[in-house]
Scaffold this motif. Structure first.
Motif, short mmCIF file in Angstrom:
data_model
loop_
_atom_site.label_atom_id
_atom_site.label_comp_id
_atom_site.label_asym_id
_atom_site.label_seq_id
_atom_site.Cartn_x
_atom_site.Cartn_y
_atom_site.Cartn_z
N TYR A 160 0.84 -1.19 0.00
CA TYR A 160 0.00 0.00 0.00
C TYR A 160 0.88 1.25 0.00
O TYR A 160 2.06 1.21 0.36
N ARG A 161 0.27 2.36 -0.40
CA ARG A 161 0.93 3.66 -0.29
C ARG A 161 -0.13 4.75 -0.45
O ARG A 161 -1.22 4.52 -1.02
N PHE A 162 0.18 5.93 0.06
CA PHE A 162 -0.70 7.08 -0.07
C PHE A 162 -0.29 7.87 -1.31
O PHE A 162 0.89 8.16 -1.51
N MET A 163 -1.29 8.24 -2.12
CA MET A 163 -1.04 8.91 -3.38
C MET A 163 -1.74 10.27 -3.39
O MET A 163 -2.89 10.40 -2.96
N SER A 164 -1.04 11.27 -3.88
CA SER A 164 -1.62 12.59 -4.01
C SER A 164 -2.66 12.60 -5.12
O SER A 164 -2.62 11.79 -6.06
N ALA A 165 -3.59 13.55 -5.03
CA ALA A 165 -4.63 13.65 -6.06
C ALA A 165 -4.06 14.06 -7.40
O ALA A 165 -4.69 13.83 -8.44
#
Length: 267
Positions: A160-165
């Motif tokens: 998993y990872r957090f992605m910018s819009a």
């Protein structure tokens, strides 16, 4: 008048020798019955049922009234020719997914870096459950994700990872949101649209667990407090307030001020 009953090759009492069109109809019917017994349409990537109740071949762009007609089409020359062309195109554009990995690719796989790309056939989206949570001590709001991967590939662990819009290209960018992306082969990569708040990345507030036996991936995280909107006198009982963040005599933010201009407490 021609004698059709006693022609050469005909059977006494029969209707005569079948012509080319009758033979073709009989051949297609036999192929249809054989295909119905041996082919599973649920695993055919080119078989699609439209909103009108008829069936389509996505490879040849043909329309069929029933499953038997589609199966007869799959045994025909046009469908087989298109299958060969598609296989040749895929082999030319993409590497062989069953080919052994090189030493460089194996090192990249162990290191977790995108050093290579394999051609993996996706089998659909996994099942998931999202729950809103709140820390009972700090009152931080967060989310709990439970994702099921019953058919996950061997020796594969979800990532998993957090992605910018602004990184994604599916929706119009909106700075008020960010995306949590979770991937595991051979399932499709899924993402969740969450608020664009700073995530608390401490070990106790951001954690994940992969249950190998249950094939269940669990992820939980909390958002950090927005201390600009908190005051020691009026916001102590508000949800999300962490005790001890404001001391007497310090400047605090006015929650009614859209520019968050600091104001001093009354003496």
């Amino acid at each position: 008048m021609a004698d059709r009953q006693n022609r050469v090759g005909s059977k006494i009492g029969g209707a005569g020798v079948a012509g080319a069109s009758e033979s073709n109809v009989d051949r297609r019917e036999r192929l249809r019955k054989l295909a119905l017994e041996t082919i599973d349409l649920n695993k055919d990537p080119y078989f699609m049922r439209n909103h009108l109740g008829s069936y389509e071949c996505k490879l040849c762009l043909t329309l069929h009234t029933n499953e038997g007609s589609y199966l007869a089409h799959t045994q025909g020359k046009k469908h087989q020719t298109n299958l060969g062309r598609r296989a040749a195109k895929d082999a030319m554009e993409k590497p062989d997914s069953m080919a052994p990995l090189t030493a460089q690719q194996q090192a990249a796989l162990k290191a977790g870096t995108p050093g290579f790309k394999r051609n993996v056939i996706k089998i659909g989206r996994p099942g998931y459950k999202v729950t809103k949570v709140r820390d009972p001590k700090t009152r931080q709001a967060g989310l709990l994700f439970e994702i099921s991967y019953p058919e996950i590939a061997q020796d594969v662990e979800p990532r998993y990872r957090f992605m910018s819009a602004y990184e994604q290209q599916i929706q119009a960018p909106n700075k008020a949101f960010q995306y949590l992306v979770i991937a595991a082969e051979p399932y499709e990569t899924i993402s969740f649209k969450v608020q664009s708040k700073e995530v608390d990345r401490s070990e106790e507030n951001l954690w994940s667990h992969w249950d190998v036996d249950q094939k269940m991936f669990t992820l939980q995280f909390f958002f950090k407090h927005d201390k600009r909107l908190l005051s020691s006198s009026r916001m102590e009982s508000a949800p999300g307030y962490a005790p001890g963040t404001q001391t007497s005599g310090q400047q605090m933010a006015n929650p009614l001020n859209p520019f968050h201009a600091p104001m001093r407490t009354a003496a």
